[in-house]
Design a protein around this motif. Structure first.
Motif: not given
Length: 579
Positions: A385-402
């Motif tokens: 949905r081209k919510m690029f700032s939001e998706c960057a933050g969401t992917y950061s949460k996933a990466i933090a779990l690894i």
């Protein structure tokens, strides 16, 4: 200036090729339209619905056609297939009875009638129907395995296994033969031979969760818990954290034994239909896959994977509303329930219910902040949905779990890099893309994205071009990547080279407005202005993004020089930038 950013797509698994396709298809219609009472009108409407794989509408029109022309064999057969694919099995069975009176060897009608007989435990009748069906590679394997389960149902385990062993065919038969022979022996309590066959099935197809699960369950009941845990651990390395595997390991570590994967002839027959349906769906045989999966669920509604595979197939066919219906049927007690909830949210978004999808995923994440699948699903929805700032933050949460990212995690850094780049945070994007390449150095989409970005910015020109060339070599038939190579040549002033690559990209993706626009620009630069106008006109008609459309129209009216374009980048410019 229009720019091309690459897309990510996963390759289909190699395996069994489809041998029967009932109709081509694109997407499901939103609603069943009104039909008229004419034969021609309903016929055309039924054909259109079938072409779009809108089985709900197709069945409505075909039922009406049968009322208007009750003796038409073609209409009878089309209605039968449409009902099977739509899961209207009871009604389809009535038509199967009529079809075999017209064509006694009708392959799918005989299969359907055999499944009905298996459900009723009429095993001899089932074998008769299977024996009368027309055969082929899929038909031979299907009929043999189903007949074997009917022998088991009749108490003849020896005859069941001998029937499987006598079947000859291509190499891809072997894992299925070993698995079902082992399942039959395990269900019959013949422990030693069951273990041998199930271990052989696991070794023949180590990527098959069903084979791994069947063997591990057998091992858990035969004083070999360590072997069971080792089998699950090996699969976990290939596909980490699968809920079925995690649930089984938890039971084993609690000192429990695991029951057989299959206990009855009905369950075993459903397993046959599920296994073949899943494989057909992956290899382009969607229509026959729908038939097999619907029959598998009708025969054994509690099959743990058949419903999810059917829903996944609906996703593949761009029918999110149908997928939602199936995901909602997964019971709360199933280890796969959480996966179903995640995919249900993804499909809610695909039906333009973004807020509902977001709320469901956020609720799941709040309940379990370490639910990485739900987090990634939310990130992908935001990215789409081209919510690029939001998706960057969401992917950061996933990466933090690894804690220690491995090769298999490259996509998370790639997707976050894309979101960072689109939200104008290039330093963070560049770091992410480099990390993705560090984890997977030969990933063509990452090579393309980072290489193109460098060339477009006029930095790291040689390295960037080398990356794009490498990506194009790895994926020579990927239109967006070939377009990137052509556009990189364009940005560096190598217009003749740009034309060569962009013409090749057009051959791969003739209906892409971005590539047509790029080729028009390249033609203009080499003096082929008439052809440039043709490409821009074509790009305009292909519904480009609004900002791109305005520039394309301006180029059509006044030429390339009328629009603002960044100058070609060069080594000298790179040196001035300190590159």
């Amino acid at each position: 200036m229009t720019t091309r950013r690459p897309t990510f797509s996963a390759a289909l698994a190699a395996g069994l090729a489809a041998v029967l396709t009932l109709s081509p298809g694109l997407a499901r219609a939103e609603a069943v339209p009104d039909f008229d009472t004419s034969l021609a009108g309903n016929y055309l409407a039924a054909r259109l619905a079938s072409t779009e794989r809108d089985q709900d509408a197709a069945v409505v029109y075909l039922r009406n056609l049968m009322k208007l022309d009750a003796r038409n064999e073609e209409i009878l057969e089309r209605t039968f297939f449409a009902m099977l694919m739509d899961g209207q099995i009871d009604d389809a069975m009535k038509l199967a009875d009529r079809l075999v009176k017209i064509d006694r060897t009708h392959r799918v009608a005989r299969l359907a009638l055999a499944v009905r007989s298996i459900k009723k435990a009429h095993y001899q009748t089932a074998r008769t129907n299977l024996a009368l069906s027309v055969r082929g590679p899929i038909g031979d394997l299907t009929a043999t395995l189903l007949a074997a389960w009917t022998f088991f149902g009749s108490g003849n385990t020896k005859g069941a296994v001998e029937l499987i062993d006598r079947l000859e065919g291509p190499d891809w038969y072997a894992p299925m033969k070993e698995l079902h022979a082992g399942l039959i022996l395990d269900a019959a309590g013949q422990k030693k031979e069951a273990g041998r066959r199930l271990e052989a099935a696991m070794k023949a197809d180590p990527g098959s969760l069903r084979a791994i699960d069947a063997y591990a369950r057998w091992a858990s009941r035969n004083d070999n818990t360590e072997a069971a845990l080792a089998a699950y651990a090996a699969f976990d390395k290939q596909l980490p954290n699968h809920p079925i595997v995690l649930a089984a390991i938890k039971e084993l570590k609690a000192g429990k034994q695991l029951p057989p994967l299959v206990k009855t002839a009905q369950e075993g027959s459903s397993e046959v239909l599920y296994g073949l349906g899943a494989t057909l769906g992956r290899q382009g045989g969607e229509d026959l896959a729908l038939v097999y999966l619907q029959l598998a669920i009708w025969l054994y509604p509690e099959h743990p994977f058949a419903s999810l595979t059917l829903a996944d197939l609906y996703e593949q066919l761009k029918q999110p509303a149908k997928a939602i219906e199936v995901y909602e049927t997964v019971p709360d007690s199933s280890p796969l329930k959480r996966n179903a909830q995640v995919q249900l949210a993804v499909n809610l978004d695909a039906t333009d219910h973004y807020n509902e999808a977001r709320k469901q995923l956020e609720k799941m994440i709040a309940a379990d902040p370490k639910d990485i699948e739900a987090i990634i699903a939310l990130g992908k929805i935001q990215q789409t949905r081209k919510m690029f700032s939001e998706c960057a933050g969401t992917y950061s949460k996933a990466i933090a779990l690894i804690p220690q990212p491995a090769r298999g995690n490259w996509a998370l850094f790639y997707f976050r890099g894309v979101c960072n780049e689109r939200s104008k945070n290039w330093p963070a994007a560049e770091a992410d893309l480099k990390k993705a390449l560090e984890l997977n150095p030969d990933q063509p989409h990452v090579l393309n994205y980072l290489g193109y970005s460098w060339v477009d910015q006029g930095t790291n020109l040689d390295q960037g071009l080398d990356m794009i060339r490498k990506a194009a070599k790895l994926r020579p038939d990927d239109g967006p990547i070939v377009d990137s190579l052509g556009w990189a040549y364009y940005r560096t002033g190598r217009y003749e080279d740009a034309v060569v690559q962009l013409e090749r990209a057009i051959e791969l993706m003739p209906q892409d407005p971005v590539i047509n626009d790029h080729l028009g620009d390249a033609y203009w630069k080499v003096g082929r202005k008439l052809e440039a106008g043709f490409q821009w006109n074509h790009a305009r008609d292909l519904k480009p993004e609004p900002d791109d459309l305005a520039k394309i129209v301006q180029k059509i009216d006044k030429g390339l020089d009328s629009v603002d374009q960044p100058p070609p980048v060069s080594k000298a410019e790179e040196q001035q930038k300190g590159g």
